[in-house]
Scaffold this motif. Structure first.
Motif, short mmCIF file in Angstrom:
data_model
loop_
_atom_site.label_atom_id
_atom_site.label_comp_id
_atom_site.label_asym_id
_atom_site.label_seq_id
_atom_site.Cartn_x
_atom_site.Cartn_y
_atom_site.Cartn_z
N ALA A 25 0.82 -1.21 0.00
CA ALA A 25 0.00 0.00 0.00
C ALA A 25 0.85 1.26 0.00
N VAL A 26 1.86 1.32 0.86
CA VAL A 26 2.68 2.53 0.96
C VAL A 26 3.44 2.79 -0.33
N PHE A 27 3.99 1.74 -0.95
CA PHE A 27 4.79 1.93 -2.16
C PHE A 27 4.03 1.62 -3.45
N ALA A 28 2.72 1.39 -3.34
CA ALA A 28 1.87 1.14 -4.52
C ALA A 28 2.51 0.11 -5.44
N THR A 29 2.82 -1.06 -4.89
CA THR A 29 3.51 -2.12 -5.64
C THR A 29 2.98 -3.48 -5.21
N GLN A 30 3.42 -4.51 -5.86
CA GLN A 30 3.08 -5.88 -5.50
C GLN A 30 4.36 -6.64 -5.18
N LEU A 31 4.36 -7.37 -4.08
CA LEU A 31 5.50 -8.21 -3.73
C LEU A 31 5.30 -9.60 -4.32
N GLU A 32 6.40 -10.28 -4.60
CA GLU A 32 6.36 -11.60 -5.24
C GLU A 32 6.89 -12.66 -4.28
N LYS A 33 6.14 -13.74 -4.11
CA LYS A 33 6.55 -14.82 -3.21
C LYS A 33 7.79 -15.50 -3.77
#
Length: 126
Positions: A25-33
């Motif tokens: 949310a803070v960095f407007a991104t998606q993390l990848e497992k």
């Protein structure tokens, strides 16, 4: 010395869903497992190629008794304007420790804590 002196970073967390939601949310991104050979180790990587010489790759890491909270490591995330990301912190469960301030010719930084108590820096040139 390598062109990218920091090659990797890890931010240790206790509650992965909460921490992952905060950073996305803070960095407007998606993390990848990331796949882990150890089932007790959970990793979610920030976007970007791991072999890129321009900047460091890194991940959120959850492991039993992993060290979390304010400690000896401070990771700075690059931003267009660090006030933008700092403005998203409180609404997503973090705390603003120090609002955006000038660091002379090196631009601006803000200091915030995430949902796990980790201190992180936000850096921008404007």
């Amino acid at each position: 010395m390598f062109s990218k002196p920091v090659g990797w970073f890890e931010i240790y967390v206790q509650d992965m869903p909460r921490a992952k939601a905060f950073y996305q949310a803070v960095f407007a991104t998606q993390l990848e497992k990331l796949e882990s050979p150890d089932p007790a180790l959970e990793l979610w990587a920030f976007p970007g190629p791991m072999d890129d010489s321009n900047g460091a790759s890194g991940a959120l890491v959850r492991m039993a008794d992993g060290p979390t909270g304010i400690g000896g490591t401070l990771v700075y995330f690059m931003c267009e304007d660090c006030a933008t990301e700092a403005g998203r912190v409180v609404a997503n469960g973090g705390t603003v420790m120090r609002e955006k301030f000038a660091i002379g010719q090196y631009g601006f930084i803000a200091l915030v804590t995430d949902t796990e108590g980790n201190l992180i820096g936000l850096h921008s040139m404007r």
